[in-house]
Structure formats: C-alpha cells, structure tokens
Design a protein around this motif. Sequence first.
Motif, short mmCIF file in Angstrom:
data_model
loop_
_atom_site.label_atom_id
_atom_site.label_comp_id
_atom_site.label_asym_id
_atom_site.label_seq_id
_atom_site.Cartn_x
_atom_site.Cartn_y
_atom_site.Cartn_z
N UNK A 117 5.37 22.66 -7.12
CA UNK A 117 5.58 22.20 -5.74
C UNK A 117 4.80 23.02 -4.72
N UNK A 118 4.66 24.32 -4.93
CA UNK A 118 3.90 25.12 -3.97
C UNK A 118 2.41 24.77 -4.03
N UNK A 119 1.90 24.46 -5.22
CA UNK A 119 0.50 24.03 -5.33
C UNK A 119 0.31 22.65 -4.68
N UNK A 120 1.28 21.76 -4.87
CA UNK A 120 1.21 20.46 -4.21
C UNK A 120 1.24 20.61 -2.69
N UNK A 146 0.84 -1.17 0.00
CA UNK A 146 0.00 0.00 0.00
C UNK A 146 0.89 1.25 0.00
N UNK A 147 0.56 2.20 -0.82
CA UNK A 147 1.31 3.44 -0.89
C UNK A 147 0.88 4.37 0.23
N UNK A 148 1.85 4.93 0.92
CA UNK A 148 1.54 5.86 2.01
C UNK A 148 1.39 7.28 1.44
N UNK A 149 0.75 8.17 2.18
CA UNK A 149 0.68 9.56 1.74
C UNK A 149 2.06 10.17 1.50
N UNK A 150 3.02 9.79 2.36
CA UNK A 150 4.38 10.31 2.20
C UNK A 150 4.98 9.86 0.86
N UNK A 151 4.87 8.57 0.56
CA UNK A 151 5.41 8.04 -0.71
C UNK A 151 4.71 8.67 -1.91
N UNK A 152 3.41 8.84 -1.82
CA UNK A 152 2.64 9.45 -2.91
C UNK A 152 3.09 10.90 -3.14
N UNK A 153 3.30 11.62 -2.06
CA UNK A 153 3.74 13.01 -2.17
C UNK A 153 5.12 13.09 -2.78
N UNK A 154 6.03 12.25 -2.33
CA UNK A 154 7.38 12.23 -2.90
C UNK A 154 7.35 11.93 -4.39
N UNK A 155 6.50 11.02 -4.80
CA UNK A 155 6.38 10.68 -6.22
C UNK A 155 5.91 11.87 -7.04
N UNK A 156 4.95 12.61 -6.51
CA UNK A 156 4.46 13.79 -7.22
C UNK A 156 5.54 14.87 -7.33
N UNK A 213 7.63 17.60 1.84
CA UNK A 213 8.22 18.72 1.12
C UNK A 213 9.52 19.18 1.74
N UNK A 214 9.70 18.97 3.00
CA UNK A 214 10.92 19.41 3.66
C UNK A 214 12.05 18.39 3.50
N UNK A 215 11.74 17.21 3.00
CA UNK A 215 12.74 16.15 2.93
C UNK A 215 13.30 15.93 1.53
#
Length: 75
Positions: free
Chosen positions: A47-50, A1-11, A72-74
């Motif tokens: 990135x700011x919109x994301x 299962x994809x986590x929100x963190x992984x999904x965000x990093x992918x975007x 976003x900070x990582x």
Amino acid sequence: MTTPYERTCSLILANDLLDYLLDSINSEVPEPARLLASHIRKHYPNNSELQAIADSAVRGAATSPLLEPSAFSKI
C-alpha cells in the motif's frame, strides 16, 4: 469507464486479498491458491508503494492520473 479512484481502490483491495490468502489462519484456502498468491505477492506493490505511485502520477499527469491518492484515506 473506470475512474482513478475506483482503480486505486481495486489495487488496495487486491493487496488485502493476497494478504488474506496467505494468512496462516485461513487454512481453508487450497494450497494451489496459496502458492499462486505467494508468487503474485512477491512482486505486487504494498500500500505504501501504491501511495507513492499515485502521488507521482498526480504530480506528473498532464491529464487524468492513473491512480487517485485520496483513495488511501478512505479504505
């Protein structure tokens, strides 16, 4: 299962990939790929919109948010 963190990093990384494909220095990128990247980039959130989407998802989410603002900070 994809986590929100992984999904965000992918975007975020997909956004970086589009920028790379469109960078005029990267002349090795074939023209069809550049045209496709250009079309996608027109409608892809920056990135700011994301970040804003992630922040609003956390504020309004009753369960797990779709995106993770801390990613976003990582990257």
